[in-house]
Design a protein around this motif. Structure first.
Motif, short mmCIF file in Angstrom:
data_model
loop_
_atom_site.label_atom_id
_atom_site.label_comp_id
_atom_site.label_asym_id
_atom_site.label_seq_id
_atom_site.Cartn_x
_atom_site.Cartn_y
_atom_site.Cartn_z
N VAL A 26 77.13 5.11 -6.40
CA VAL A 26 76.24 4.27 -7.21
C VAL A 26 76.68 4.30 -8.67
CG1 VAL A 26 73.90 4.20 -8.19
CG2 VAL A 26 74.21 4.31 -5.73
N ILE A 27 77.00 5.48 -9.16
CA ILE A 27 77.43 5.60 -10.56
C ILE A 27 78.74 4.86 -10.78
CG2 ILE A 27 78.23 7.20 -12.34
CD1 ILE A 27 76.23 9.26 -11.11
N ARG A 37 70.45 2.19 -13.70
CA ARG A 37 69.03 2.51 -13.54
C ARG A 37 68.43 1.79 -12.33
NH1 ARG A 37 66.19 4.95 -17.82
NH2 ARG A 37 67.47 5.35 -19.65
N ALA A 38 68.75 0.53 -12.17
CA ALA A 38 68.24 -0.25 -11.04
C ALA A 38 68.79 0.29 -9.72
CB ALA A 38 68.59 -1.72 -11.21
N SER A 39 70.05 0.64 -9.69
CA SER A 39 70.67 1.15 -8.46
C SER A 39 70.11 2.51 -8.07
CB SER A 39 72.19 1.23 -8.62
OG SER A 39 72.74 -0.04 -8.79
N MET A 40 69.87 3.37 -9.06
CA MET A 40 69.29 4.68 -8.76
C MET A 40 67.85 4.53 -8.27
SD MET A 40 71.52 7.05 -9.02
CE MET A 40 70.53 8.54 -9.06
N GLU A 41 67.11 3.61 -8.85
CA GLU A 41 65.73 3.36 -8.40
C GLU A 41 65.73 2.86 -6.96
OE1 GLU A 41 61.71 3.68 -8.91
OE2 GLU A 41 63.25 4.30 -10.33
N LYS A 42 66.66 1.98 -6.64
CA LYS A 42 66.77 1.47 -5.26
C LYS A 42 67.13 2.60 -4.30
CE LYS A 42 69.13 -1.90 -2.38
NZ LYS A 42 70.15 -2.94 -2.31
N TYR A 52 66.07 16.10 -2.33
CA TYR A 52 67.27 16.92 -2.54
C TYR A 52 67.74 16.98 -3.99
CZ TYR A 52 67.57 16.63 2.51
OH TYR A 52 67.30 16.72 3.86
N PHE A 53 67.41 15.98 -4.78
CA PHE A 53 67.94 15.89 -6.14
C PHE A 53 66.86 15.53 -7.14
CE2 PHE A 53 71.45 14.91 -3.34
CZ PHE A 53 72.47 15.69 -3.84
N ILE A 54 67.13 15.87 -8.37
CA ILE A 54 66.34 15.39 -9.49
C ILE A 54 67.36 14.82 -10.48
CG2 ILE A 54 66.29 17.67 -10.60
CD1 ILE A 54 63.51 16.92 -11.68
N TYR A 55 67.02 13.72 -11.10
CA TYR A 55 67.95 13.11 -12.05
C TYR A 55 67.17 12.56 -13.23
CZ TYR A 55 66.53 8.50 -10.34
OH TYR A 55 65.80 7.39 -10.02
N GLY A 56 67.91 12.29 -14.29
CA GLY A 56 67.28 11.73 -15.47
C GLY A 56 68.33 11.08 -16.35
#
Length: 85
Positions: A26-27, A37-42, A52-56
């Protein structure tokens, strides 16, 4: 965008490993911050990413940490990866 692997990834499940690779993809496939941002939200809504993960996001980067398998409310001390945009 370039993915910077900052710390070793603990492969405690096949699902976590698959999600790790999906996050990297995705990145790498995002051309700007808005798309990332849109791809991570999807990805968050179509997978078990939050289990499994936390991101910001920082001012010019995204960071990703791995949750501990013993207690998903805790995270490992170091970020597993980041990418600057």
């Amino acid at each position: 965008m370039n993915v910077i692997i900052e710390h070793i990834f603990c492969q405690y499940s096949d699902e976590a490993t698959a999600l790790y690779l999906r996050i990297i993809n995705v990145i790498l496939m995002s051309s700007n911050e808005a798309e990332l941002r849109a791809s991570m939200e999807k990805l968050k809504h179509t997978s078990k990413l939050d289990e499994y993960f936390i991101y910001g996001f920082g001012k010019h980067h995204i960071w990703v940490c791995l949750r501990k398998p013993s207690d998903r409310n805790k995270i490992f001390e170091h970020r597993v990866l980041m990418a600057q945009f």
